[in-house]
Scaffold this motif. Structure first.
Motif, mmCIF file in Angstrom:
data_model
loop_
_atom_site.group_PDB
_atom_site.id
_atom_site.type_symbol
_atom_site.label_atom_id
_atom_site.label_comp_id
_atom_site.label_asym_id
_atom_site.label_seq_id
_atom_site.Cartn_x
_atom_site.Cartn_y
_atom_site.Cartn_z
ATOM 1 N N VAL A 99 -21.380 43.941 -0.365
ATOM 2 C CA VAL A 99 -22.606 43.564 -1.086
ATOM 3 C C VAL A 99 -22.710 42.051 -1.193
ATOM 4 C CG1 VAL A 99 -23.767 43.675 -3.324
ATOM 5 C CG2 VAL A 99 -22.779 45.727 -2.341
ATOM 6 N N GLY A 100 -21.591 41.402 -1.475
ATOM 7 C CA GLY A 100 -21.600 39.934 -1.585
ATOM 8 C C GLY A 100 -21.961 39.259 -0.274
ATOM 9 N N LEU A 101 -21.339 39.701 0.819
ATOM 10 C CA LEU A 101 -21.658 39.111 2.130
ATOM 11 C C LEU A 101 -23.102 39.355 2.522
ATOM 12 C CD1 LEU A 101 -18.516 39.880 4.320
ATOM 13 C CD2 LEU A 101 -19.351 37.652 3.595
ATOM 14 N N ALA A 102 -23.577 40.567 2.280
ATOM 15 C CA ALA A 102 -24.968 40.877 2.632
ATOM 16 C C ALA A 102 -25.940 40.021 1.824
ATOM 17 C CB ALA A 102 -25.253 42.356 2.400
ATOM 18 N N VAL B 87 -25.359 37.057 0.245
ATOM 19 C CA VAL B 87 -25.255 35.631 0.580
ATOM 20 C C VAL B 87 -25.867 35.360 1.946
ATOM 21 C CG1 VAL B 87 -23.605 33.802 1.142
ATOM 22 C CG2 VAL B 87 -23.297 35.161 -0.915
ATOM 23 N N GLY B 88 -25.550 36.209 2.922
ATOM 24 C CA GLY B 88 -26.084 35.997 4.270
ATOM 25 C C GLY B 88 -27.598 36.089 4.319
ATOM 26 N N ALA B 89 -28.155 37.126 3.688
ATOM 27 C CA ALA B 89 -29.610 37.293 3.705
ATOM 28 C C ALA B 89 -30.294 36.223 2.846
ATOM 29 C CB ALA B 89 -29.983 38.682 3.204
ATOM 30 N N GLY B 90 -29.695 35.905 1.709
ATOM 31 C CA GLY B 90 -30.317 34.920 0.821
ATOM 32 C C GLY B 90 -30.351 33.521 1.406
ATOM 33 N N LEU C 67 -26.074 37.650 10.845
ATOM 34 C CA LEU C 67 -24.926 38.388 11.368
ATOM 35 C C LEU C 67 -23.917 38.646 10.245
ATOM 36 C CD1 LEU C 67 -23.703 39.517 13.986
ATOM 37 C CD2 LEU C 67 -22.533 37.337 14.246
ATOM 38 N N THR C 68 -23.703 37.657 9.405
ATOM 39 C CA THR C 68 -22.833 37.826 8.240
ATOM 40 C C THR C 68 -23.378 38.911 7.309
ATOM 41 O OG1 THR C 68 -22.176 35.509 8.367
ATOM 42 C CG2 THR C 68 -21.805 36.618 6.272
ATOM 43 N N ALA C 69 -24.679 38.912 7.097
ATOM 44 C CA ALA C 69 -25.293 39.942 6.256
ATOM 45 C C ALA C 69 -25.109 41.323 6.881
ATOM 46 C CB ALA C 69 -26.782 39.639 6.064
#
Length: 76
Positions: A25-28, A30-33, A49-51
């Motif tokens: 959830v954190g990676l998704a 941060v990546g999308a934001g 890609l990170t998200a």
């Protein structure tokens, strides 16, 4: 990002890694934001890609935990 979900799903089914869902959830998030704030396309691609990896980390253990919470699978 369906490709990494297979090995991550196997890992989540074999071992109960409680950190996978929160990390995903954190990676998704941060990546999308941050992808909307970056000025270059390669950085947008890397953040998305990170998200995607974060989403792949979240879904398999979340499904397992939802089945366990519903009583479908007895806890180990």
């Amino acid at each position: 990002m369906r490709v990494p979900q297979v090995p991550i799903g196997l890992l989540a089914d074999r071992y109960r890694l409680r950190w996978m869902s929160p990390l995903g959830v954190g990676l998704a998030g941060v990546g999308a934001g941050l992808s909307g704030l970056t000025p270059s396309y390669p950085l947008v691609f890397a953040l998305l890609l990170t998200a995607g990896v974060g989403i792949a980390l979240f879904h398999p253990p979340a499904g397992r935990d939802a089945r366990r919470a519903a009583g479908a699978v007895p806890p180990r």
